[in-house]
Write a protein that holds these residues in place. Structure first.
Motif, mmCIF file in Angstrom:
data_model
loop_
_atom_site.group_PDB
_atom_site.id
_atom_site.type_symbol
_atom_site.label_atom_id
_atom_site.label_comp_id
_atom_site.label_asym_id
_atom_site.label_seq_id
_atom_site.Cartn_x
_atom_site.Cartn_y
_atom_site.Cartn_z
ATOM 1 N N ILE A 288 9.761 11.643 37.859
ATOM 2 C CA ILE A 288 8.919 12.839 38.024
ATOM 3 C C ILE A 288 8.161 12.795 39.347
ATOM 4 C CG2 ILE A 288 6.851 14.005 37.142
ATOM 5 C CD1 ILE A 288 7.822 13.166 34.296
ATOM 6 N N SER A 289 7.602 11.638 39.662
ATOM 7 C CA SER A 289 6.681 11.572 40.809
ATOM 8 C C SER A 289 7.374 11.183 42.109
ATOM 9 C CB SER A 289 5.571 10.555 40.520
ATOM 10 O OG SER A 289 6.129 9.252 40.472
ATOM 11 N N GLY A 290 8.547 10.576 41.997
ATOM 12 C CA GLY A 290 9.197 10.061 43.195
ATOM 13 C C GLY A 290 8.510 8.832 43.752
ATOM 14 N N GLU A 291 7.572 8.271 42.990
ATOM 15 C CA GLU A 291 6.881 7.051 43.426
ATOM 16 C C GLU A 291 7.287 5.898 42.521
ATOM 17 O OE1 GLU A 291 2.736 8.003 43.138
ATOM 18 O OE2 GLU A 291 2.989 9.702 44.519
ATOM 19 N N GLU A 292 7.236 4.696 43.077
ATOM 20 C CA GLU A 292 7.587 3.532 42.280
ATOM 21 C C GLU A 292 6.532 3.285 41.203
ATOM 22 O OE1 GLU A 292 8.597 -1.020 43.330
ATOM 23 O OE2 GLU A 292 8.965 0.425 44.957
ATOM 24 N N LYS A 293 6.968 3.058 39.968
ATOM 25 C CA LYS A 293 6.030 2.795 38.864
ATOM 26 C C LYS A 293 6.366 1.439 38.251
ATOM 27 C CE LYS A 293 4.054 6.830 39.130
ATOM 28 N NZ LYS A 293 2.645 7.047 39.446
ATOM 29 N N ASP A 294 5.354 0.589 38.147
ATOM 30 C CA ASP A 294 5.579 -0.741 37.580
ATOM 31 C C ASP A 294 5.519 -0.658 36.056
ATOM 32 O OD1 ASP A 294 5.321 -3.451 36.710
ATOM 33 O OD2 ASP A 294 4.678 -3.972 38.751
ATOM 34 N N PRO A 295 6.627 -1.000 35.380
ATOM 35 C CA PRO A 295 6.627 -0.887 33.909
ATOM 36 C C PRO A 295 5.573 -1.779 33.249
ATOM 37 C CG PRO A 295 8.625 -1.985 34.692
ATOM 38 C CD PRO A 295 7.928 -1.458 35.910
ATOM 39 N N ARG A 296 5.136 -2.813 33.943
ATOM 40 C CA ARG A 296 4.096 -3.682 33.357
ATOM 41 C C ARG A 296 2.766 -2.947 33.260
ATOM 42 N NH1 ARG A 296 4.702 -8.574 37.425
ATOM 43 N NH2 ARG A 296 4.576 -6.743 38.785
ATOM 44 N N PHE A 297 2.545 -1.996 34.168
ATOM 45 C CA PHE A 297 1.328 -1.185 34.056
ATOM 46 C C PHE A 297 1.393 -0.312 32.800
ATOM 47 C CE2 PHE A 297 -1.264 2.593 34.910
ATOM 48 C CZ PHE A 297 -2.486 1.996 35.193
ATOM 49 N N ALA A 298 2.564 0.309 32.577
ATOM 50 C CA ALA A 298 2.743 1.103 31.351
ATOM 51 C C ALA A 298 2.550 0.227 30.117
ATOM 52 C CB ALA A 298 4.128 1.750 31.346
ATOM 53 N N GLN A 299 3.015 -1.010 30.195
ATOM 54 C CA GLN A 299 2.850 -1.933 29.074
ATOM 55 C C GLN A 299 1.356 -2.204 28.798
ATOM 56 O OE1 GLN A 299 5.193 -3.038 27.048
ATOM 57 N NE2 GLN A 299 3.685 -4.195 25.825
ATOM 58 N N ALA A 300 0.587 -2.393 29.859
ATOM 59 C CA ALA A 300 -0.856 -2.624 29.685
ATOM 60 C C ALA A 300 -1.497 -1.421 28.998
ATOM 61 C CB ALA A 300 -1.517 -2.890 31.040
ATOM 62 N N VAL A 301 -1.090 -0.213 29.429
ATOM 63 C CA VAL A 301 -1.647 1.000 28.812
ATOM 64 C C VAL A 301 -1.290 1.043 27.324
ATOM 65 C CG1 VAL A 301 -1.656 3.516 28.820
ATOM 66 C CG2 VAL A 301 -1.595 2.273 30.993
ATOM 67 N N ILE A 302 -0.030 0.741 27.010
ATOM 68 C CA ILE A 302 0.410 0.747 25.603
ATOM 69 C C ILE A 302 -0.436 -0.234 24.787
ATOM 70 C CG2 ILE A 302 2.302 0.063 24.067
ATOM 71 C CD1 ILE A 302 4.250 1.122 26.260
ATOM 72 N N GLU A 303 -0.658 -1.409 25.338
ATOM 73 C CA GLU A 303 -1.388 -2.434 24.575
ATOM 74 C C GLU A 303 -2.855 -2.086 24.378
ATOM 75 O OE1 GLU A 303 -0.563 -6.487 25.807
ATOM 76 O OE2 GLU A 303 1.563 -6.001 26.090
ATOM 77 N N GLU A 304 -3.403 -1.286 25.277
ATOM 78 C CA GLU A 304 -4.816 -0.896 25.174
ATOM 79 C C GLU A 304 -5.029 0.338 24.304
ATOM 80 O OE1 GLU A 304 -7.767 -2.444 26.536
ATOM 81 O OE2 GLU A 304 -6.176 -3.887 26.229
ATOM 82 N N SER A 305 -3.948 0.895 23.788
ATOM 83 C CA SER A 305 -4.043 2.207 23.151
ATOM 84 C C SER A 305 -3.675 2.183 21.684
ATOM 85 C CB SER A 305 -3.097 3.182 23.856
ATOM 86 O OG SER A 305 -3.359 3.195 25.225
ATOM 87 N N ASP A 306 -4.271 3.134 20.961
ATOM 88 C CA ASP A 306 -3.836 3.424 19.601
ATOM 89 C C ASP A 306 -2.693 4.429 19.613
ATOM 90 O OD1 ASP A 306 -5.317 1.856 17.987
ATOM 91 O OD2 ASP A 306 -6.866 3.358 17.574
ATOM 92 N N GLU A 307 -2.725 5.327 20.598
ATOM 93 C CA GLU A 307 -1.732 6.394 20.647
ATOM 94 C C GLU A 307 -1.554 6.856 22.090
ATOM 95 O OE1 GLU A 307 -2.948 10.059 18.796
ATOM 96 O OE2 GLU A 307 -1.004 10.986 19.149
ATOM 97 N N LEU A 308 -0.310 7.072 22.494
ATOM 98 C CA LEU A 308 -0.081 7.755 23.762
ATOM 99 C C LEU A 308 0.042 9.241 23.448
ATOM 100 C CD1 LEU A 308 2.453 5.433 25.654
ATOM 101 C CD2 LEU A 308 -0.043 5.246 25.432
#
Ligand code: GDP
Ligand code: MN
Ligand code: MN
Length: 255
Positions: A70-90
């Motif tokens: 979507i963004s055309g920018e590099e996204k580190d999947p480990r950042f998404a993982q951190a968000v998942i672990e900090e969340s009850d729901e996306l």
């Protein structure tokens, strides 16, 4: 009412006593409201991590791939993982991750910060900011309110403001319902989020960059003779917008 930034605070380190940092620099009075940027609460609570602490799951990889497309920018999947672990729901996975944190605050990327973190990649929000506020408050001599703040965007509007993500010793809201306006009409809806307003006030002074002022004391704020409520975050069950967002999916291409 006055809002006073505390000058001369050092870089906050894991284990630092935030209350002591305050009392070394200023004398608080009863009924002050001490607004503390979540960034330093997180630092004191050892919430800075390297991305390597979050090996990416398949779900994190698929979210990062989609965001990258979507963004055309590099996204580190480990950042998404951190968000998942900090969340009850996306609540949303795209075009950005909107996450409900485990303590109820809904924010892009679960409020994980990448600025003002010198030695690590990420700074997670405090695990339970109201508990953090209560700890800071109990270590202070004066009988104050404590608000833990974060900078956050709002739907429908440009720009970010300071909001409260935790508080203790102060009501979250000031309830005007049942009181009358200047024409004698009864107010039916207004339940004013004073902790957010105080956080916004503090944020005017803390700034967002290298100011180095993470703590602001609000003095002579008058709550007045109103009822208050302890609730800041809507219950999931009566949050219509969150419900609608769950059913919505981003179909667009690049943003
Ligand atoms: P957030 O809104 O809680 O995410 O915090 P920000 O990253 O926007 O920082 C708020 C303020 O605190 C800014 O003035 C920063 O320069 C300052 N700040 C952040 N970390 C520290 C720190 O460890 N020590 C000091 N003295 N200031 C800091
Ligand atoms: Mn932040
Ligand atoms: Mn900020």
């Amino acid at each position: 009412m006055n809002a006073i930034g505390i000058e001369g605070l050092p870089e906050v380190r894991p284990g630092d006593d935030v209350a002591a940092l305050i009392e070394e620099r200023t004398t608080l009075r009863d009924d002050d409201v001490v607004c503390v940027a979540s960034t330093i609460v997180s630092k004191a609570e050892d919430r800075a991590f390297d991305l390597s602490a979050f090996p990416a799951s398949e779900r994190a990889r698929s979210i990062a791939d989609r965001l990258e497309a979507i963004s055309g920018e590099e996204k580190d999947p480990r950042f998404a993982q951190a968000v998942i672990e900090e969340s009850d729901e996306l609540v949303l996975e795209a075009p950005f991750i909107l996450a409900a944190t485990t303590f109820g605050h809904v924010a892009p990327n679960a409020g994980i910060d990448r600025s003002n973190v010198p030695d690590d990649d990420l700074l997670l929000l405090p695990e339970a900011p109201s508990a953090s506020a209560a700890r800071i408050r109990s270590n202070l001599d004066a009988d104050v309110g404590v608000v833990v703040t974060d900078t956050c965007g709002r739907c429908f509007r440009h720009g970010q403001t300071g909001v409260a993500i935790g508080y203790d010793g102060i009501s979250a809201t000031r309830d005007w319902r049942g009181e009358t306006d200047r024409d004698g009409h009864e107010l039916e809806v207004t339940n004013e989020s004073i902790v957010d307003e105080l956080a916004g006030t503090a944020n005017l002074i803390t700034g967002e960059g290298d100011d180095g002022i993470p703590i602001v004391v609000v003095r002579d704020f008058e709550f007045g003779a109103h009822d208050g409520s302890e609730n800041l975050f809507r219950d999931v069950d009566d949050d219509l917008v969150r419900d609608a967002l769950r059913d919505w999916s981003f179909e667009g291409g690049s943003t």
